[in-house]
Design an enzyme around this catalytic site. Structure first.
Site, PDB file in Angstrom:
ATOM      1  N   ASP A  66     115.954  48.895 -12.547  1.00  9.58           N
ATOM      2  CA  ASP A  66     114.522  48.662 -12.674  1.00  9.58           C
ATOM      3  C   ASP A  66     114.149  48.164 -14.070  1.00  9.58           C
ATOM      4  O   ASP A  66     112.972  47.988 -14.377  1.00  9.58           O
ATOM      5  CB  ASP A  66     113.760  49.967 -12.401  1.00  9.58           C
ATOM      6  N   HIS A  67     115.155  47.902 -14.909  1.00 12.67           N
ATOM      7  CA  HIS A  67     114.920  47.602 -16.319  1.00 12.67           C
ATOM      8  C   HIS A  67     114.257  46.250 -16.582  1.00 12.67           C
ATOM      9  O   HIS A  67     113.755  46.005 -17.676  1.00 12.67           O
ATOM     10  CB  HIS A  67     116.248  47.622 -17.085  1.00 12.67           C
ATOM     11  N   VAL A 104     111.518  44.866 -15.662  1.00 13.59           N
ATOM     12  CA  VAL A 104     110.102  44.897 -16.032  1.00 13.59           C
ATOM     13  C   VAL A 104     109.968  45.264 -17.510  1.00 13.59           C
ATOM     14  O   VAL A 104     109.171  44.686 -18.248  1.00 13.59           O
ATOM     15  CB  VAL A 104     109.327  45.895 -15.153  1.00 13.59           C
ATOM     16  N   TYR A 147     111.485  62.112 -19.636  1.00 16.59           N
ATOM     17  CA  TYR A 147     112.149  62.002 -20.928  1.00 16.59           C
ATOM     18  C   TYR A 147     111.231  62.467 -22.059  1.00 16.59           C
ATOM     19  O   TYR A 147     110.007  62.356 -21.966  1.00 16.59           O
ATOM     20  CB  TYR A 147     112.568  60.557 -21.204  1.00 16.59           C
ATOM     21  N   ARG A 184     109.828  61.546 -25.424  1.00 18.30           N
ATOM     22  CA  ARG A 184     109.620  60.311 -26.179  1.00 18.30           C
ATOM     23  C   ARG A 184     108.369  60.469 -27.047  1.00 18.30           C
ATOM     24  O   ARG A 184     107.781  61.529 -27.122  1.00 18.30           O
ATOM     25  CB  ARG A 184     109.441  59.122 -25.215  1.00 18.30           C
ATOM     26  N   LYS A 208     115.959  63.321 -12.999  1.00 17.43           N
ATOM     27  CA  LYS A 208     116.804  62.505 -13.881  1.00 17.43           C
ATOM     28  C   LYS A 208     116.379  62.751 -15.324  1.00 17.43           C
ATOM     29  O   LYS A 208     115.201  62.626 -15.660  1.00 17.43           O
ATOM     30  CB  LYS A 208     116.677  61.022 -13.551  1.00 17.43           C
ATOM     31  N   GLY A 227     122.579  57.241 -18.214  1.00 14.16           N
ATOM     32  CA  GLY A 227     123.702  56.769 -19.009  1.00 14.16           C
ATOM     33  C   GLY A 227     123.333  56.388 -20.425  1.00 14.16           C
ATOM     34  O   GLY A 227     124.202  56.271 -21.286  1.00 14.16           O
ATOM     35  N   GLY A 228     122.037  56.179 -20.687  1.00 13.00           N
ATOM     36  CA  GLY A 228     121.602  55.828 -22.030  1.00 13.00           C
ATOM     37  C   GLY A 228     121.980  54.418 -22.416  1.00 13.00           C
ATOM     38  O   GLY A 228     122.073  53.523 -21.564  1.00 13.00           O
ATOM     39  N   GLY A 247     122.492  52.803 -15.536  1.00 12.23           N
ATOM     40  CA  GLY A 247     121.950  51.460 -15.406  1.00 12.23           C
ATOM     41  C   GLY A 247     122.776  50.461 -16.189  1.00 12.23           C
ATOM     42  O   GLY A 247     123.651  49.795 -15.650  1.00 12.23           O
TER      43      GLY A 247
END
Length: 279
Positions: A36-37, A39, A156, A158, A188, A213-214, A241
């Site tokens: 989905d990265h 975007v 996450y 952030r 997740k 996975g970072g 990803g």
């Protein structure tokens, strides 16, 4: 991961059936490949390469792909005979004044219309828009319960006030608690960098816990080794990803990670070419 934990929060018949399409219903474990990265970051490669990657991920044994609903149209239809579909409902870009902001760009019914087995949302705790993101989480969770659709919550730590440095186990456990309390079915989170500390997070979370996975690893072998290390903490699965779609050999990495998630926890159980060694 016991069958008891894998079954928690899955009392809705529709959710049980759909969860079995994105993870192993016997163990609750799974390998999710997040794509989905685009975007957030922009194109992940050429159109043909991304089609090849998605086909490789399906052929390599991933349990599910995470995609935005428009991108679903670019996946070879036969791929979904082998891999589940999680439609991502959150969006935000790296070009925004607040790169931690996420907004809803679709609903659960929209996702079902394109064939989703589950949906996912992204919440950044510590963002200036945290309250809006939590409200969106609540709304999606309610819709998922009504329609019997599993919800994967990516939560996450952030934002501008977060201390510099690696994420801690306490932070990760808090993110998992938020996801659990607000109605997720699958969680997740980030990896805290240490399997023993990560195990304390697993012990605190009653839901299937998947780990991101970072940043992209320096090599395919390093990505597989990271997956093995994370799985040694007793998590339910991996949600990688960049370490898959950015790999030199996406099929080989997927195959090796799938073997680790569902079988032998050693990265050497699969050779460097991605071919399963004989038993």
């Amino acid at each position: 991961m016991s069958d008891v934990r894998a079954a928690r929060g899955r009392d809705h018949g529709g959710k049980r059936i759909r969860l079995s399409r994105i993870s192993d219903p016997r163990t609750g474990r799974g390998l999710i490949v997040a794509m989905d990265h685009s975007v957030t970051l922009g194109p992940l490669g050429s159109v043909q390469r991304m089609r090849n990657v998605m086909q490789a991920v399906a052929d390599g044994g991933a349990d599910a792909l995470v995609l935005h609903r428009g991108r679903v149209r670019t996946v070879p239809e036969d791929a979904f005979a082998r891999v589940g579909l999680i439609v991502h409902l959150s969006a935000g870009t790296s070009r925004s004044m607040d790169s931690d902001a996420k907004v809803l760009v679709g609903g659960v019914e929209d996702a079902l219309r394109v064939g989703a087995d589950a949906v996912s949302i992204h919440v950044n705790i510590g963002s200036p828009t945290e309250s809006r993101q939590l409200e969106d989480f609540w709304a999606v969770s309610r819709e998922c319960d009504t329609l019997g659709v599993p919800l994967l919550a990516m939560v996450y730590s952030r934002g501008p006030h977060r201390p510099a440095g690696p994420v801690t186990a306490d932070e990760v456990a808090h993110m998992a608690a938020i996801a659990t309390d607000l109605g997720a079915d699958v969680v997740k989170v980030d990896y805290c960098g240490n399997p023993d500390e990560m195990r304390t997070v697993v012990d605190s979370c009653p839901l299937p816990l998947y780990v991101a996975g970072g940043s992209q690893a320096s090599s395919d072998s390093d990505a597989v080794a990271l997956g093995a290390e994370i799985m040694s903490a007793g998590v339910s699965g991996l949600a990688f990803g960049r370490n898959v779609f950015g790999a030199t050999d996406p099929y080989g990495v997927t195959k090796r990670l799938s073997r680790i998630v569902h079988g032998d926890p050693s990265p050497m159980a699969v050779d460097r070419a991605g071919t399963l060694e004989s038993a």
